[in-house]
Design a protein around this motif. Structure first.
Motif, PDB file in Angstrom:
ATOM      1  N   PRO A 157      -6.231  -4.470   9.151  1.00  0.00           N
ATOM      2  CA  PRO A 157      -5.677  -5.595   8.379  1.00  0.00           C
ATOM      3  C   PRO A 157      -4.951  -5.107   7.113  1.00  0.00           C
ATOM      4  N   GLY A 158      -3.912  -5.839   6.729  1.00  0.00           N
ATOM      5  CA  GLY A 158      -3.103  -5.457   5.580  1.00  0.00           C
ATOM      6  C   GLY A 158      -3.879  -5.295   4.280  1.00  0.00           C
ATOM      7  N   PRO A 159      -4.716  -6.281   3.902  1.00  0.00           N
ATOM      8  CA  PRO A 159      -5.472  -6.124   2.631  1.00  0.00           C
ATOM      9  C   PRO A 159      -6.365  -4.884   2.607  1.00  0.00           C
ATOM     10  N   LEU A 160      -6.955  -4.550   3.772  1.00  0.00           N
ATOM     11  CA  LEU A 160      -7.808  -3.364   3.825  1.00  0.00           C
ATOM     12  C   LEU A 160      -6.965  -2.096   3.758  1.00  0.00           C
ATOM     13  N   LEU A 161      -5.840  -2.092   4.461  1.00  0.00           N
ATOM     14  CA  LEU A 161      -4.951  -0.935   4.447  1.00  0.00           C
ATOM     15  C   LEU A 161      -4.387  -0.692   3.055  1.00  0.00           C
ATOM     16  N   ASN A 162      -4.189  -1.767   2.300  1.00  0.00           N
ATOM     17  CA  ASN A 162      -3.625  -1.661   0.949  1.00  0.00           C
ATOM     18  C   ASN A 162      -4.564  -0.934  -0.019  1.00  0.00           C
ATOM     19  N   ARG A 163      -5.850  -0.867   0.302  1.00  0.00           N
ATOM     20  CA  ARG A 163      -6.818  -0.209  -0.572  1.00  0.00           C
ATOM     21  C   ARG A 163      -6.933   1.286  -0.305  1.00  0.00           C
ATOM     22  N   MET A 164      -6.202   1.787   0.663  1.00  0.00           N
ATOM     23  CA  MET A 164      -6.348   3.187   1.051  1.00  0.00           C
ATOM     24  C   MET A 164      -5.015   3.909   1.018  1.00  0.00           C
ATOM     25  N   GLU A 165      -5.081   5.218   0.830  1.00  0.00           N
ATOM     26  CA  GLU A 165      -3.899   6.074   0.892  1.00  0.00           C
ATOM     27  C   GLU A 165      -3.861   6.745   2.264  1.00  0.00           C
TER      28      GLU A 165
END
Length: 557
Positions: free
Chosen positions: A467-475
Motif C-alpha cells: 500500500p502507498g502509505p506504508l511504502l511512503n514510510r520506507m526507503e
C-alpha cells in the motif's frame, strides 16, 4: 515628625505596634530612637522607598511614638495615638516624605463594659485554640497584657490573612463600635482558620506517621523475604518470582502500574481461578521484555564494511547505503535514518544481509515472517479478553531477542493480505513511523512500548502489492539479479563450503571444477544465488547416500 510607611500591617489608634528595625530603616532611611514622634501611613501596594509617589498611600494615617527598641532582637514598639487625614503628600527626590495633615475625629459610641466583655470572650477563644500547642504559654503571656480590642487585633497583625485593603478598613472606621466589630470578626475568622490548619496539619502528620510505619513494615517484610529466598532459592513461589521480575525489569509509569495491578489481581483470585493462567502468562511475557534502554555503543565502520563484504559478494550500492545509515547512527548515538526496504528477486540476499547488519552492529537479530498474514492481531496482538490471546509478532520478536534494540527483519512484507479481521498493513504504519513507534501499544500488553531503538529492515519481491502509505514510510533499495560472473564468485567463495557443511563433508574430501560451476549457473539458476546453492549440495547429498564416493572426488560436468 518621621513618616513611617508600612504595608500589610494593621494600623489602629491607641495600641502597641510591633515593627522590625530593618523595616523601619528601609522605609525611613534612618535608625529609630526611643521617644521619637512618628506618623504611620499605610501603603496601597508593596513598594520600596525609591518607588514612593504621592498616590502610593491610603488617605488616613495614625500618630505614634517609639517607646521601645531592642537592636539585639531587631524589633521596636510604636504606641499609636490619634488618626490624621493626609490632606497633602509630597515625596522629594531624596525619597523623604512631607505631609499636610488634619485631625480625624472618632465617634465614641462604644460602651467600655461591652468592649471588656467581648475582649474576654475573644481571649478565651484564643486560649482554647492554642491549647496543646508549643506556643500556648507565649499566647497566654501576651493576652494577659492586652486591655482593648485594638491591642488584640494589633497583636494578631503578623498572622491574620486579610489583605492591605481589609486591614485599612479598621483604621478608616470612624465609629469605635464599628471598628471593634470589624476587629472581632477578623480575629474570630483567623482563630478558626488557625484551628482548621492545626487540625489539618495534625491529621496530615498522623497520615505521614501511618505511611512511614507502613513503609517500614514493608521494608522489613521485603528484607525477611529476601533472606528466606536466599536460604531456600528452590522454594520461591511463582508469585514471588513474578514480583521480583517486575522490580528488576526496569518498567516505568503505566507499564509498572499495569503489571502490579495484574499481580495483585492474581494474588487475590488465587492460582486456582479460571483467569489465573491468562494473568500468569501476561506477567511472564511483560517481564521477559527488556524495558531498559540499551546504551549506545561506538560502531567501527571499517569492521562493519568488512563484515558485509565477508558475508555478501557484490551489492556495492546496497552496502554503501547501509554504511551511510550506520554512520549516521554512530554520529547521533541513537537509531536514526530511514526504514530500509530491500526489493529484489528471491535469492538475492535480502534476508541474509539483515543478519550481517546485526553482526556489524553487534546487536541481536530477529526475523518476523509476514508472508500470508491476514489478521491485524498478528501485528498488534489480541486483547486479553479473548481465549488464547497472544501478543503480536512485533512484540513477540522483541521478547525473543531479549533486548530493546534488535535488528528486526520484516520478511515478505509484500505478501500481507486483508480479511474481515482487519488490515495488517495499516497496523504496520505505526510500527514503521519513527514519530509514533516510541509509544507502540500492543493490544495484549495494553501499555506503550518504545520501539524507537529497533533497526527495522523490510524485504519484498515486488512493490506492486505494498500500500502507498506504508511504502511512503520506507526507503526502497533494489537488489538486482546477479550476473553469471558474480554467481561464479559467490558459488566459489561462499556457497561451496556451506553446501559441503550441510551434507557433513569437507573441502579436503570433495572438489568441484570451474566448468561444473559454470554449467550449474547456466542450466539451473536464474537471478538469485539460492538456486546455485541447491544445485551444488543436492548432488553431494545423493552421492553420499548411495555410498559411491571416494576419499577425493572431482565432479565434472
Amino acid at each position: 515628625m518621621t513618616v513611617v510607611p508600612v504595608y500589610n500591617i494593621v494600623l489602629v489608634p491607641d495600641a502597641n505596634m510591633y515593627l522590625r528595625t530593618e523595616t523601619y530603616q528601609n522605609m525611613t532611611g534612618k535608625s529609630p530612637k526611643i521617644g521619637e514622634r512618628v506618623m504611620m501611613i499605610a501603603l496601597r501596594e508593596r513598594k520600596t522607598r525609591d518607588q514612593f509617589a504621592e498616590d502610593s498611600f491610603y488617605p488616613i494615617g495614625v500618630t505614634g511614638e517609639v517607646i521601645e527598641h531592642s537592636p539585639e532582637n531587631g524589633f521596636l514598639v510604636i504606641h499609636t495615638g490619634e488618626r490624621r487625614n493626609l490632606d497633602q503628600v509630597t515625596v522629594y527626590s531624596d525619597h523623604s516624605i512631607e505631609l499636610g495633615v488634619s485631625r480625624r475625629e472618632a465617634i465614641d459610641d462604644l460602651d467600655p463594659e461591652l468592649e471588656k466583655e467581648h475582649l474576654m470572650k475573644l481571649k478565651q477563644e484564643m486560649i482554647r485554640a492554642a491549647a496543646g500547642q508549643p506556643w500556648e504559654s507565649g499566647i497566654r503571656t501576651y493576652l494577659a497584657q492586652i486591655n482593648s480590642m485594638n491591642e488584640a487585633i494589633a497583636m494578631m497583625s503578623p498572622w491574620i490573612m486579610e489583605g492591605a485593603k481589609e486591614r485599612y478598613e479598621l483604621l478608616a472606621a470612624d465609629s469605635n463600635r464599628e471598628r471593634m466589630e470589624l476587629a472581632e470578626k477578623i480575629a474570630y475568622q483567623n482563630v478558626e482558620m488557625n484551628r482548621i490548619n492545626t487540625e489539618a496539619k495534625n491529621a496530615q502528620e498522623e497520615d505521614y506517621q501511618k505511611l512511614y510505619r507502613e513503609q517500614a513494615i514493608k521494608k522489613q517484610i521485603d528484607y525477611l523475604q529476601k533472606e528466606l529466598d536466599q536460604m531456600h532459592p528452590d522454594s520461591v513461589s511463582d508469585l514471588r518470582r513474578l514480583e521480583l521480575a517486575i522490580d528488576r525489569s526496569g518498567m516505568q509509569g503505566d507499564a509498572q502500574k499495569e503489571a502490579k495491578k495484574v499481580l495483585n489481581r492474581l494474588k487475590q483470585e488465587g492460582q486456582n481461578s479460571q483467569e489465573s493462567g491468562m494473568l500468569y502468562d501476561y506477567l511472564d511475557f511483560v517481564t521477559s521484555l527488556s524495558w531498559k534502554r540499551e546504551k549506545a555503543a561506538d560502531i567501527d565502520l571499517n569492521k562493519a564494511r568488512r563484515i558485509l563484504d565477508e558475508d555478501h559478494y557484490g551489492l556495492k550500492k546496497v552496502k554503501e547505503r547501509i554504511i551511510q545509515q550506520i554512520a549516521v547512527m554512530n554520529l547521533k548515538k541513537q537509531q536514526a535514518g530511514s526504514i530500509l526496504l530491500f526489493v529484489g528477486a528471491p535469492g538475492t540476499g535480502k534476508t541474509s544481509i539483515g543478519k550481517s547488519i546485526a553482526r556489524a552492529l553487534d546487536r541481536e537479530y530477529v526475523r518476523v515472517s509476514l508472508g500470508g498474514v491476514r489478521d491485524e492481531a498478528d501485528i498488534r496482538g489480541h486483547r486479553r479478553t479473548y481465549l488464547g490471546a497472544m501478543p503480536g509478532r512485533i512484540m513477540d520478536g522483541i521478547s525473543k531477542s531479549g533486548v530493546s534494540n534488535p535488528v528486526m527483519v520484516l520478511d515478505e512484507i509484500d505478501k500481507l493480505g486483508q480479511s474481515y479481521n482487519g488490515d495488517p498493513a495499516s497496523a504496520l504504519l505505526e510500527v514503521l513511523d519513527p514519530e509514533q513507534n516510541n509509544t507502540f501499544t500492543d493490544h495484549y500488553m495494553n501499555v506503550p512500548y518504545d520501539l524507537s531503538d529497533v533497526f527495522f529492515i523490510c524485504t519484498a519481491n515486488s512493490l506492486d502489492t505494498i500500500p502507498g502509505p506504508l511504502l511512503n514510510r520506507m526507503e526502497v533499495i533494489s537488489f538486482q539479479g546477479y550476473t553469471p560472473i558474480e554467481k561464479y564468485a559467490i558459488a566459489r567463495e561462499h556457497l561451496f563450503a556451506k553446501s559441503l557443511d550441510k551434507v557433513g563433508l569437507s573441502c579436503d574430501q570433495i572438489s568441484i571444477s570451474d566448468d561444473a560451476i559454470h554449467a550449474l549457473i547456466e542450466d539451473y539458476t536464474r537471478e538469485g544465488a539460492s538456486a546455485v546453492s541447491r544445485s551444488i549440495w543436492i548432488p553431494y547429498a545423493g552421492r553420499r547416500r548411495s555410498g559411491i564416493w571416494r576419499s577425493r572426488i572431482s565432479w565434472l560436468r
